[in-house]
Design an enzyme around this catalytic site. Structure first.
Site, PDB file in Angstrom:
ATOM      1  N   THR A 294       6.273  -3.416  -8.485  1.00 57.09           N
ATOM      2  CA  THR A 294       6.661  -4.501  -9.223  1.00 57.09           C
ATOM      3  C   THR A 294       7.179  -5.725  -8.494  1.00 57.09           C
ATOM      4  O   THR A 294       6.837  -6.776  -9.125  1.00 57.09           O
ATOM      5  CB  THR A 294       7.963  -4.003 -10.292  1.00 57.09           C
ATOM      6  OG1 THR A 294       8.874  -3.435  -9.467  1.00 57.09           O
ATOM      7  CG2 THR A 294       7.381  -2.888 -10.931  1.00 57.09           C
ATOM      8  N   ASP A 295       7.499  -5.771  -7.121  1.00 58.44           N
ATOM      9  CA  ASP A 295       8.088  -6.823  -6.618  1.00 58.44           C
ATOM     10  C   ASP A 295       7.343  -7.830  -6.688  1.00 58.44           C
ATOM     11  O   ASP A 295       7.458  -9.085  -6.873  1.00 58.44           O
ATOM     12  CB  ASP A 295       8.319  -6.625  -5.095  1.00 58.44           C
ATOM     13  CG  ASP A 295       9.494  -5.645  -4.929  1.00 58.44           C
ATOM     14  OD1 ASP A 295      10.221  -5.128  -5.959  1.00 58.44           O
ATOM     15  OD2 ASP A 295      10.207  -5.491  -3.812  1.00 58.44           O
TER      16      ASP A 295
ATOM     17  N   SER B  93       4.907  -3.240  -2.596  1.00 54.89           N
ATOM     18  CA  SER B  93       4.263  -4.580  -2.665  1.00 54.89           C
ATOM     19  C   SER B  93       5.059  -5.552  -2.294  1.00 54.89           C
ATOM     20  O   SER B  93       4.290  -6.799  -2.048  1.00 54.89           O
ATOM     21  CB  SER B  93       3.794  -4.622  -4.441  1.00 54.89           C
ATOM     22  OG  SER B  93       5.094  -5.189  -4.865  1.00 54.89           O
ATOM     23  N   SER B  94       5.955  -5.461  -1.777  1.00 54.44           N
ATOM     24  CA  SER B  94       6.680  -6.514  -1.009  1.00 54.44           C
ATOM     25  C   SER B  94       6.158  -6.912   0.272  1.00 54.44           C
ATOM     26  O   SER B  94       6.326  -7.859   1.019  1.00 54.44           O
ATOM     27  CB  SER B  94       8.412  -6.278  -0.925  1.00 54.44           C
ATOM     28  OG  SER B  94       8.429  -4.980   0.058  1.00 54.44           O
TER      29      SER B  94
ATOM     30  N   THR C  40       6.561   1.851  -6.135  1.00 60.92           N
ATOM     31  CA  THR C  40       7.668   2.746  -6.613  1.00 60.92           C
ATOM     32  C   THR C  40       6.990   3.711  -7.450  1.00 60.92           C
ATOM     33  O   THR C  40       7.463   5.093  -7.489  1.00 60.92           O
ATOM     34  CB  THR C  40       8.904   1.929  -7.217  1.00 60.92           C
ATOM     35  OG1 THR C  40       9.448   1.147  -6.129  1.00 60.92           O
ATOM     36  CG2 THR C  40       9.786   2.910  -8.013  1.00 60.92           C
TER      37      THR C  40
HETATM   38  N1  ASP Z   1       9.638  -2.702  -3.758  1.00 58.91           N
HETATM   39  C1  ASP Z   1       8.627  -1.999  -4.897  1.00 58.91           C
HETATM   40  C2  ASP Z   1       7.290  -2.618  -4.612  1.00 58.91           C
HETATM   41  O1  ASP Z   1       7.198  -3.601  -5.172  1.00 58.91           O
HETATM   42  C3  ASP Z   1       9.498  -2.100  -6.095  1.00 58.91           C
HETATM   43  C4  ASP Z   1       8.486  -1.516  -7.396  1.00 58.91           C
HETATM   44  O2  ASP Z   1       7.469  -0.767  -6.996  1.00 58.91           O
HETATM   45  O3  ASP Z   1       9.082  -1.265  -8.511  1.00 58.91           O
HETATM   46  O4  ASP Z   1       6.473  -1.770  -4.307  1.00 58.91           O
END
Ligand code: ASP
Length: 348
Positions: free
Chosen positions: A101-102, A68-69, A21
């Site tokens: 963050t995922d 990152s998911s 993100t």
């Molecule tokens: N879905 C995003 C990821 O993990 C969420 C994030 O970056 O906060 O890449």
């Protein structure tokens, strides 16, 4: 590895970018899309350089560019290699990894298990995309770079830096889906009035190859049966993380399957973790499915780690042990891991 260049006044920080993100943008329909982020990544670095104290040098290295998911064991391998390669340059004073963050908690664990270098590795990201009017990425990145450039961060291992929080990697979990303070850290038990203890963080005796080692996390909610355990074994898992309730207890039908598996397949390492966010999973309760009864069967407890990071640790230990030339029998490898698990200081 302190050289005149690394110790001082003109720190050089390398930023490994992976997407997420922090460099994502928003479609006209309102969906946040990570990946394909070259212009956003360049803008992020330009913005950083404009505010950074001039004695801190930064350079960037694109490692991955995705949400990152989508990451898994192969991406952990890639990142462990990338960070090791960056740190092979003695002129580098620290590393920052920008990451979604995922699944940041898994990557942070994979990196920390290999990180026996005193130089800091700070991993950061954002909850709001780069084109959000109140994007949190720029401040997080600045914090991470300043931290990585500060000698005070040496010898602390991999640090997670988001929303002004600085957390050691082990025990970290994403604890809010949207709040800029995205992570919290579970830790070994300590008196409530004290700060969490600085962790003992033993590193691996070798290099894990995550992509070669299947370990599954199995949710074991009330009333669960043995179907998921059997499917995982059939798929070739070398280890199972069984996410139970309370301090690490499993429903009766899963407990029966685990007891059977312990007899039939001593080469499979099983760890019981907990769906409870805080505290340690320990072998406290007796009875069918109780943690103490599971421990009698050779099932380990995840301690202060939750399922995601326990999976990374178990996969790493299995992978490293598999590579040891001396004794490659799978059952012997599993026995050695059951013996060495406490060395990772998961319980107080
Ligand atoms: N879905 C995003 C990821 O993990 C969420 C994030 O970056 O906060 O890449």
């Amino acid at each position: 590895m302190t050289t005149a260049e690394t110790s001082t006044d003109t720190p050089h920080i390398v930023i490994c970018t992976t997407g997420g993100t922090i460099t994502a943008s928003t479609t006209p329909e309102g969906a946040v899309v990570a990946g394909d982020s070259d212009p956003a990544t360049q803008a992020m670095l330009d913005e950083l350089r404009a505010v950074l104290p001039e004695q801190i040098r930064v350079s960037a290295r694109a490692v991955i560019d995705a949400d990152s998911s989508t990451f898994g064991p192969a991406e952990w391998d890639l990142l462990v290699d990338a960070v090791a390669d960056v740190l092979s340059d003695p002129g580098v004073s620290g590393v920052v990894v920008t990451h979604g963050t995922d699944t940041l908690e898994e990557t942070a664990m994979a990196l920390d298990l290999h990180h026996d270098d005193p130089r800091p590795v700070a991993i950061t990201g954002a909850q709001r995309p780069a084109d959000h009017p109140e994007a949190d990425g720029p401040a997080n990145l600045l914090d991470a770079v300043l931290l990585a450039a500060d000698p005070v961060s040496r010898d602390l291992g991999v640090l997670v830096v988001l929303g002004r929080a600085i957390l050691q990697a082990r025990g970290v979990r994403k604890w809010h889906t949207t709040d800029p303070v995205a992570f919290a850290r579970n830790s070994p038990e300590h008196p409530v009035e004290d700060l969490p203890p600085e962790l003992e963080r033993p590193t691996l005796p070798g290099r894990a190859r995550f992509a070669d080692t299947r370990v599954d996390v199995i949710a074991c909610p009330p009333g669960a049966d043995a179907v998921a355990v059997r499917a995982s074994v059939d798929a070739g898992s070398r280890g199972l993380i069984l996410e139970g309730s309370g301090s690490g207890n499993l429903p009766p039908l899963v407990a029966d399957a685990v007891a059977q598996l312990a007899d039939d397949r001593p080469d499979i390492v099983m760890v019981v973790s907990s769906r409870v966010p805080r505290g340690e999973a320990t072998p406290a309760y007796g009875g069918r499915g109780g943690g103490a009864e599971l421990a009698n069967r050779g099932v380990l407890s995840s301690g202060y780690l939750r399922s995601g990071q326990a999976r990374v640790l178990l996969a790493a230990l299995l992978s490293v042990a598999d590579q040891a030339p001396a004794d490659d029998a799978a059952a012997a490898v599993a026995t050695e891991i059951r013996r060495s698990w406490p060395k990772y200081h998961l319980y107080s």
